[in-house]
Every structure is written in structure tokens, then in C-alpha cells.
Design a protein around this motif. Structure first.
Motif, PDB file in Angstrom:
ATOM      1  N   LYS A  12       0.828  -1.194   0.000  1.00  0.00           N
ATOM      2  CA  LYS A  12       0.000   0.000   0.000  1.00  0.00           C
ATOM      3  C   LYS A  12       0.867   1.249   0.000  1.00  0.00           C
ATOM      4  N   SER A  13       0.300   2.332  -0.495  1.00  0.00           N
ATOM      5  CA  SER A  13       1.023   3.599  -0.550  1.00  0.00           C
ATOM      6  C   SER A  13       1.252   4.164   0.848  1.00  0.00           C
ATOM      7  N   ILE A  14       2.453   4.666   1.087  1.00  0.00           N
ATOM      8  CA  ILE A  14       2.759   5.342   2.349  1.00  0.00           C
ATOM      9  C   ILE A  14       2.925   6.839   2.125  1.00  0.00           C
ATOM     10  N   ILE A  15       2.707   7.281   0.874  1.00  0.00           N
ATOM     11  CA  ILE A  15       2.824   8.697   0.531  1.00  0.00           C
ATOM     12  C   ILE A  15       1.464   9.358   0.732  1.00  0.00           C
ATOM     13  N   PRO A  16       1.391  10.463   1.459  1.00  0.00           N
ATOM     14  CA  PRO A  16       0.101  11.128   1.678  1.00  0.00           C
ATOM     15  C   PRO A  16      -0.517  11.573   0.362  1.00  0.00           C
TER      16      PRO A  16
END
Length: 268
Positions: free
Chosen positions: A101-105
Motif C-alpha cells: 500500500k502507498s505510504i505517501i500522503p
């Protein structure tokens, strides 16, 4: 970490993408492999340069600015964190089901990418689609005609910036000035207003004194929309010559103190 991504035939015929150079188009493809499952990646030009163009002399910052200007990517910040969102990512990519999953806001104005099967081409980590993420089958349903949805071509103002740069009296920070110019989307009518104001400002005392050291940088002038400043009327730019001390020769008496002779001449 690089990922496996799809590339579709429409990429090569997209008329808006054709406005940028070959290296910028290659950068756009490379960014897909650097983006996470939501189409996001950190906005770190030097890191992208080392990952995608380690042996090439390219201006990554300018290339990213061009892609952002044309609407292929969106550069944004969340606090001090700088990131990039690839536009319409979920319509054109099918990340692998095991991809992290993306960890970038996410971008504040962008809705999160849906993961429900049937609602998006992005598969949830625990769900399996009919086609693998790296499938290029023509019947997979992922090879849509265009790599981006049709939209009006942006106003092209590249031919006007060189004219502005040639006329602006303080030529510093050209790269920043070009970026500021691109954001303004200058039309011919706006360009005429800029040049008219610039012609008046170069005659003001603030710009003329101390060899022009108080003239703002061109990027500052553009970002501040300084052509809208109120400019005082300049009475005249013609300087009168000072009064000469060498005058009145015809009124002087050159015989004063001399003795007149009979022949009409004078002597001491």
C-alpha cells in the motif's frame, strides 16, 4: 523499488504528450515504475535522475515542470513533504495484488483510488483480477485507445518568452523565470500589457539608479504580476544641457584700457 507497469498504444499517439521532447516522454514512462500502487511518488528530482537517467545529462527539474504544466502529473506538498501524483493513474495501470500500500500522503484535492473490484483497474491486495498486472493482451480490457483522456491543448507560449527575456533589462535566473512564465499561460494580449508596462518601468528612477541593481529579478517580476503596478508618469527622459559659462562674447568691450591710434588700431 521499480514495479511492472502497462504501456498502451495510445501513449505514442497522444498529441499533447508530443509537445515535450523525447527524454521527457521517457521520463513519464519511467515514473510509472517508480510510483506506488496509487500512482504516487516522492518529488525528488535528483533521486529520479539517478534511478532513470544515471548516464545521461538531462534537466529533470525542467522535464517534471513540463509534465506538470501539461497536466500529465501533479506536483503537490503535504506539510514539508513533496510528492507527485500521476494523473488518471487508476484508469491506465493495474498494480499487482501483492504490491504494498502507498505510504505517501495523498493530494488534498484528490479522492483516494478505489480498490473495489469492478469499480477500478486497481486490485485490492487480497483480490485477484482476471488479468495479471503485466498483461499486454489486446483483450485484457486495459489497453484503452488513449493514455490520457482528451482535453483541450494548453496555450503554448514558448514563442513569447524569448521575446520577453530579450527585452527584460536584468537577465538573471532564466530557469526560474521560464517556470514562472509557464504558470501564467501568457496570451498575446497579456504579453502586450506586460511589455507596455515594462517600457514605462525601465524609465523610472528606481530602475535607472545604481546601474539597475534595484530592478527585480524577472521571476520576481512575473510571480508578483508587477506589470499591474501603478507607474508614475515620466515627464520627460530628455536631459537639458547645463548653462554654459562661455557666453556673452559679442557684448564684451575688447578696447577697454587700450590707446587708439590714428590708423584705427589700438595699442597698450
Amino acid at each position: 523499488m521499480a514495479r511492472s507497469r502497462n504501456i498502451k498504444p495510445g501513449f505514442f499517439s497522444n498529441e499533447h504528450l508530443a509537445e515535450v521532447d523525447f527524454a521527457t516522454r521517457l521520463l513519464f514512462i519511467g515514473m510509472w515504475t517508480e510510483a506506488d500502487r496509487e500512482g504516487r511518488l516522492e518529488d525528488r528530482p535528483r533521486r529520479l535522475k539517478m534511478a532513470l537517467f544515471p548516464a545521461d545529462n538531462v534537466d529533470i527539474e525542467k522535464m517534471l515542470a513540463d509534465l506538470d504544466h501539461l497536466g500529465f502529473i501533479t506536483r503537490y506538498s503535504v506539510g514539508s513533504f513533496r510528492a507527485i501524483q500521476i494523473v488518471n493513474w487508476a484508469k491506465h495501470q493495474n498494480p499487482h495484488i501483492k504490491e504494498a500500500k502507498s505510504i505517501i500522503p495523498e493530494m488534498p484535492t484528490v479522492e483516494p483510488c478505489p480498490v473495489k473490484v469492478g469499480a477500478s483497474t486497481v486490485q485490492a491486495p487480497d483480490e485477484h483480477g482476471s488479468f495479471p498486472a503485466d498483461s499486454l493482451s489486446s483483450n485484457s480490457g486495459f489497453l484503452i485507445p488513449d493514455s490520457l483522456p482528451p482535453s483541450p491543448a494548453p496555450a503554448v507560449s514558448e514563442d513569447l518568452f524569448p521575446k520577453f527575456w530579450k527585452l527584460y533589462p536584468r537577465k538573471v535566473g532564466k530557469d526560474k523565470a521560464e517556470k514562472a512564465w509557464a504558470k501564467l499561460k501568457v496570451t498575446p494580449a497579456l504579453y502586450d500589457l506586460m511589455i507596455e508596462a515594462l517600457a514605462k518601468q525601465v524609465l523610472t528612477p528606481e530602475w535607472a539608479k545604481d546601474k539597475g541593481q534595484f530592478i527585480p529579478h524577472p521571476s520576481t517580476w512575473l510571480n508578483g504580476k508587477r506589470w499591474e503596478d501603478e507607474i508614475p508618469d515620466i515627464a520627460s527622459n530628455v536631459h537639458q544641457f547645463p548653462q554654459s559659462r562661455h557666453t556673452g562674447f559679442a557684448d564684451r568691450d575688447y578696447t577697454a584700457g587700450l590707446i587708439a591710434r590714428e590708423d584705427g588700431t589700438y595699442a597698450f
